[in-house]
Scaffold this active site. Structure first.
Site, mmCIF file in Angstrom:
data_model
loop_
_atom_site.group_PDB
_atom_site.id
_atom_site.type_symbol
_atom_site.label_atom_id
_atom_site.label_comp_id
_atom_site.label_asym_id
_atom_site.label_seq_id
_atom_site.Cartn_x
_atom_site.Cartn_y
_atom_site.Cartn_z
ATOM 1 N N THR A 17 0.645 -0.939 0.084
ATOM 2 C CA THR A 17 -0.016 -0.146 -0.002
ATOM 3 C C THR A 17 0.854 1.259 0.106
ATOM 4 O O THR A 17 0.412 2.354 -0.752
ATOM 5 C CB THR A 17 -0.914 -0.100 1.394
ATOM 6 O OG1 THR A 17 -1.966 -1.023 1.151
ATOM 7 C CG2 THR A 17 -1.801 1.063 1.336
ATOM 8 N N SER A 63 1.083 -7.219 -0.836
ATOM 9 C CA SER A 63 1.676 -8.261 0.153
ATOM 10 C C SER A 63 0.808 -9.342 0.373
ATOM 11 O O SER A 63 1.074 -10.395 1.221
ATOM 12 C CB SER A 63 2.184 -7.656 1.670
ATOM 13 O OG SER A 63 0.999 -7.341 2.335
ATOM 14 N N THR A 96 1.109 -4.041 4.194
ATOM 15 C CA THR A 96 0.574 -4.422 5.710
ATOM 16 C C THR A 96 0.081 -5.705 6.143
ATOM 17 O O THR A 96 0.529 -6.231 7.175
ATOM 18 C CB THR A 96 -0.226 -3.240 6.322
ATOM 19 O OG1 THR A 96 -1.495 -3.450 5.603
ATOM 20 C CG2 THR A 96 0.088 -2.042 6.186
ATOM 21 N N ASP A 97 -0.382 -6.347 5.067
ATOM 22 C CA ASP A 97 -1.276 -7.686 5.297
ATOM 23 C C ASP A 97 -0.212 -8.822 5.892
ATOM 24 O O ASP A 97 -1.095 -9.439 6.811
ATOM 25 C CB ASP A 97 -1.886 -8.170 3.892
ATOM 26 C CG ASP A 97 -3.226 -7.070 3.675
ATOM 27 O OD1 ASP A 97 -3.626 -6.371 4.506
ATOM 28 O OD2 ASP A 97 -3.691 -7.438 2.605
#
Length: 314
Positions: A17, A63, A96-97
């Protein structure tokens, strides 16, 4: 290995992101991740010019689509730059995932004596008020801190250990935490206020990784819940799966039918780890467990840990 306090900081890009864009600057969820290169992210933060920086694009993906091939390449590139005497530290831009999984993987594999700082963003670069630029500036600040070491994560002004960091919210800018342990410190106006020691550990080393990502062990996650009957675990155990992580309820408790299947799988040589679906706390030993505990690890970190254990054992 000591860091050079006047040497460069290497920033490795993997997408996410933080490198995402949307057609509408008001859109913070409908963006496309991994659209900007890492050099573009650095150029957008003029304050970074105070440090000597090098950039390298290792991957360019959302991610959620992280895979073993990227992990293997990223670990190799991080190790390469850490081995350069002049390099002060490494920063990795990431989505972030799965950041918590990558951070845990890198620390257990490398346990670096220099800082490796994971950084991400909850809003795309095209947002009216993106959080990526400040996070990146804070990450480089931490990477440049004398004595910093280990794999770290820097987001929303907080510094977390790669062993403990986890995503705890779907949307907020301060979406990350470290469970009961709490953050290692805070970045405040360009200065680190450190609360705890840097993460330590013995590195497993790159040599434990198979030559090809196709050779990584197959480890899956199953969950315990009301009505769990174990058929999914039994089906997996009948395939060439090498490890199973069970997400237990409460203090790592597992439905009796699911537990029975997991005990049978364990007897056939499948490695099993048991953790909890609770957001905080550890699995406290009771002395009556049929399945080994993952302690304080989240299910996702426990899966990485089990894969690494299997690889280290050959």
């Amino acid at each position: 290995m000591q860091s050079n306090e006047h040497g460069p900081i290497v920033i490795l890009g993997t997408g996410g992101t933080i490198a995402g864009t949307a057609a509408d600057p008001h859109d913070n969820v409908g963006y496309r991740a991994a659209q900007l290169g890492v050099a573009d992210l650095v150029a957008a933060v003029p304050a970074l010019a105070r440090w000597p920086l090098e950039t390298e694009q290792v991957a360019q993906l959302d991610s959620k689509d992280m895979d073993f091939g990227v992990w293997q390449l990223l670990a190799q590139r991080v190790a390469h730059h850490l081995a350069r005497p002049e390099v002060r530290g490494v920063v990795v831009t990431h989505g972030t995932d799965t950041l918590e999984e990558t951070a845990y993987f890198l620390h257990r594999l490398l346990a670096p004596a220099k800082p490796v700082v994971m950084v991400a963003a909850m809003r795309p670069a095209s947002a009216l008020r993106p959080d990526g630029p400040q996070n990146l500036l804070d990450a480089v600040t931490v990477a440049a801190t004398p004595g910093a070491r280990g794999v770290l994560a820097v987001l929303a002004g907080q510094v977390h250990s790669g062993l403990e960091v986890r995503k705890a919210h779907t949307y907020r800018l301060d979406a990350f935490g470290s469970g009961d342990a709490g953050p290692l410190g805070y970045v405040e106006e360009g200065r680190l206020r450190q609360l705890r020691d840097w993460p330590q550990g013995e590195p497993l080393g790159l040599a434990c990784l198979p030559a090809s990502p196709a050779g990584w062990p197959w480890v899956e996650i199953v969950s315990s819940h009301a009505g769990a009957d174990g058929r999914w675990a039994a089906a997996l155990a009948g395939l060439p799966v090498q490890g199973l992580v069970v997400v237990g309820t409460g203090n790592g408790t597992v439905h009796e039918r699911l537990e029975a299947e997991l005990v049978r799988a364990q007897a056939r040589g499948v490695r099993v780890l048991r953790c909890s679906r609770c957001a905080e706390g550890v699995v406290v030993p009771t002395g009556r467990q049929a399945l080994p505990s993952a302690g304080a690890l989240t299910p996702w970190k426990a899966r990485v840990e089990l894969m690494l254990q299997l690889m280290a054992a050959g």
